[in-house]
Design an enzyme around this catalytic site. Structure first.
Site, PDB file in Angstrom:
ATOM      1  N   PRO A  28      -5.579 -13.467  24.340  1.00 27.22           N
ATOM      2  CG  PRO A  28      -6.407 -14.582  22.463  1.00 27.22           C
ATOM      3  CD  PRO A  28      -5.777 -14.816  23.796  1.00 27.22           C
ATOM      4  CD  GLN A 103      -6.262 -14.389  18.562  1.00 31.16           C
ATOM      5  OE1 GLN A 103      -6.844 -13.321  18.690  1.00 31.16           O
ATOM      6  NE2 GLN A 103      -6.704 -15.512  19.104  1.00 31.16           N
ATOM      7  CE1 TYR A 183     -14.672 -12.096  14.787  1.00 34.29           C
ATOM      8  CE2 TYR A 183     -13.652 -13.344  16.555  1.00 34.29           C
ATOM      9  CZ  TYR A 183     -14.430 -12.286  16.129  1.00 34.29           C
ATOM     10  OH  TYR A 183     -14.976 -11.423  17.050  1.00 34.29           O
TER      11      TYR A 183
HETATM   12  C1  LIG Z   1     -12.231  -7.166  25.738  1.00 30.35           C
HETATM   13  C2  LIG Z   1     -12.059  -8.550  25.208  1.00 30.35           C
HETATM   14  C3  LIG Z   1     -11.459  -8.730  23.968  1.00 30.35           C
HETATM   15  C4  LIG Z   1     -11.220 -10.017  23.465  1.00 30.35           C
HETATM   16  N1  LIG Z   1     -10.548 -10.158  22.262  1.00 30.35           N
HETATM   17  C5  LIG Z   1     -10.205 -11.403  21.832  1.00 30.35           C
HETATM   18  C6  LIG Z   1      -9.389 -11.581  20.674  1.00 30.35           C
HETATM   19  O1  LIG Z   1      -8.935 -10.628  20.018  1.00 30.35           O
HETATM   20  N2  LIG Z   1      -9.088 -12.845  20.298  1.00 30.35           N
HETATM   21  C7  LIG Z   1      -9.545 -13.945  20.991  1.00 30.35           C
HETATM   22  O2  LIG Z   1      -9.242 -15.075  20.606  1.00 30.35           O
HETATM   23  N3  LIG Z   1     -10.305 -13.806  22.100  1.00 30.35           N
HETATM   24  C8  LIG Z   1     -10.624 -12.579  22.543  1.00 30.35           C
HETATM   25  N4  LIG Z   1     -11.343 -12.437  23.716  1.00 30.35           N
HETATM   26  C9  LIG Z   1     -11.607 -13.623  24.560  1.00 30.35           C
HETATM   27  C10 LIG Z   1     -10.513 -13.744  25.637  1.00 30.35           C
HETATM   28  O3  LIG Z   1      -9.271 -14.137  25.060  1.00 30.35           O
HETATM   29  C11 LIG Z   1     -10.888 -14.801  26.700  1.00 30.35           C
HETATM   30  O4  LIG Z   1     -11.168 -16.006  26.049  1.00 30.35           O
HETATM   31  C12 LIG Z   1     -12.089 -14.349  27.525  1.00 30.35           C
HETATM   32  O5  LIG Z   1     -11.886 -13.036  28.030  1.00 30.35           O
HETATM   33  C13 LIG Z   1     -12.359 -15.287  28.702  1.00 30.35           C
HETATM   34  O6  LIG Z   1     -11.249 -15.319  29.599  1.00 30.35           O
HETATM   35  P1  LIG Z   1     -11.321 -14.544  31.026  1.00 30.35           P
HETATM   36  O7  LIG Z   1     -12.487 -15.124  31.762  1.00 30.35           O
HETATM   37  O8  LIG Z   1     -10.024 -14.877  31.683  1.00 30.35           O
HETATM   38  O9  LIG Z   1     -11.490 -13.101  30.729  1.00 30.35           O
HETATM   39  C14 LIG Z   1     -11.634 -11.157  24.209  1.00 30.35           C
HETATM   40  C15 LIG Z   1     -12.277 -10.970  25.441  1.00 30.35           C
HETATM   41  C16 LIG Z   1     -12.472  -9.687  25.952  1.00 30.35           C
HETATM   42  C17 LIG Z   1     -13.118  -9.538  27.301  1.00 30.35           C
END
Ligand SMILES: Cc1cc2nc3c(=O)[nH]c(=O)nc-3n(C[C@H](O)[C@H](O)[C@H](O)COP(=O)(O)O)c2cc1C
Length: 367
Positions: A28, A103, A183
């Site tokens: 997400p 989500q 949250y």
């Molecule tokens: C730009 C951005 C927006 C995100 N928005 C959400 C979100 O709406 N809901 C959520 O559960 N996590 C959110 N996250 C966390 C990501 O789902 C994920 O856990 C995080 O990017 C780490 O994974 P990665 O190393 O593959 O990027 C967000 C992360 C980023 C970078």
């Protein structure tokens, strides 16, 4: 030299009623490209459609009610316009053979009276989170929230149920309840933000109760085979601190045991060590397939994702930033092709730059 691939990573798996073509789950990702009322835009349709080749898309956190809105530009799933907007997204993803779940995110105290539509911000207890939030009048300190009465907690559960039904009406294959990242739901789970004395506060079981009751009510409404939940034990962000490891283990054990009879479609756990007892306890006690996501510092990478699935630490892997930057990430990881780097400066700015304009590998080759 070609990197070895992973047969298992690119093999199908079922998460509840959803069959994934491969184990790569788009995590997400909030991107702030909806309109001012939270209606999905053309740009969002294009963005998600471009990424339909992953095994499963989990949408950005989407508010069930205005009172749960955290950011201007964040989408909602409350009104008929929201449902119609999301329907365009699901149709575009399904037309490309993709799968998508929404989500549902209630921000709780990470909100502001000026953007919540109700003039109210709610949480388990009247404790403000540290930090600031963007409002139409500029950045403001996060407010002291209204502590929900026990009756009002039931209303929040109903709001999640209605949102889940709306998501299904919009053509979603299922929903993911956002129980992570500080949250509303994690504000209940974490003792630092929950000083309640009713059945939603105090003991580990009581603090875990809201997550379980929301999951149960949503599963009853739309089917457990279409219901999942995201958790981030001991993420310790936004003041939702779970710094006592034994207490965190007890809380998430209680939460997972509460989920077990529901037979949910997935649990998505954000934690730096997928092999940690905290993560595997949630997986085992809940009995649900696990989507693991490790990213805190470095973005999730190919070898790491392969090894999580190969070692059976998870059924699937959540990938965030690499999917932002590579609409064709499945092909790139299959063939060991070079990747575009994500540009954090464009994560939350609106518009197509850094959103729908990352090239696929074939266009990148012509440079
Ligand atoms: C730009 C951005 C927006 C995100 N928005 C959400 C979100 O709406 N809901 C959520 O559960 N996590 C959110 N996250 C966390 C990501 O789902 C994920 O856990 C995080 O990017 C780490 O994974 P990665 O190393 O593959 O990027 C967000 C992360 C980023 C970078």
């Amino acid at each position: 030299m070609p990197h070895p691939t992973s047969e298992r990573f690119f093999s199908p798996v079922s998460l509840g009623s959803i069959e994934l073509r491969n184990r790569l789950v788009m995590a997400p990702l909030t991107r702030i490209r909806a309109d001012e009322q939270g209606v999905p835009t053309d740009l969002m349709v294009e963005h998600y459609a471009q990424r339909a080749g992953v095994g499963l898309i989990v949408t950005e956190g989407t508010w069930p009610v205005g009172e749960g809105r955290t950011w201007i530009g964040q989408p909602g799933i409350e009104t008929a316009e929201h449902v119609a907007g999301w329907r365009r997204v699901t149709e575009a993803v399904h037309a490309r053979g993709g799968r998508i779940v929404m989500q549902i995110m209630h921000g709780g105290r990470i909100g502001h009276e000026a953007i919540s539509f109700t003039g109210r911000v709610v949480a388990p207890s009247a404790i403000a989170a540290p930090g600031q939030i963007r409002t139409p009048e500029g950045k403001q300190p996060l407010p002291v929230p209204h502590p929900l009465s026990t009756e009002e907690v039931s209303e929040v559960i109903n709001q999640f149920v209605q949102a889940a039904q709306n998501a299904i009406a919009a053509g979603m294959d299922g929903v993911q309840i956002h129980g992570a990242n500080g949250y509303l739901i994690q504000q209940f789970t974490a003792a630092a933000s929950n000083t309640r004395t009713d059945r939603y506060g105090g003991s580990a079981e009581n603090r875990a109760r809201l997550a379980v009751e929301i999951a149960a009510a949503v599963a009853e409404a739309i089917g457990s085979e279409r219901t999942g939940i995201r958790l981030s034990p001991q993420h310790n962000v936004q003041g939702a601190l779970e710094e006592d490891h034994d207490d965190a283990l007890a809380t998430y054990q209680a939460l997972a045991e509460g989920l077990a009879p529901l037979r949910l479609a997935h649990v998505d756990v954000l934690h730096p060590e997928p092999s940690a007892p905290l993560v595997q306890t949630i997986r085992q006690a809940s009995g649900a397939p696990l989507i693991a996501n490790t990213g805190f510092a470095a973005p999730t990478g190919r070898e790491e994702a392969f090894s999580m699935v190969e070692q059976n630490l998870a059924e699937a892997v959540g990938v965030g930033r690499a999917v932002i930057a590579n609409p064709d990430l499945v092909r790139r990881w299959q063939q060991g092709l070079p990747e575009n780097a994500p540009d954090p400066a464009t994560f939350y700015i609106g518009g197509e730059r850094g959103y729908t304009d990352y090239p696929t590998y074939s266009t990148g080759e012509h440079h």
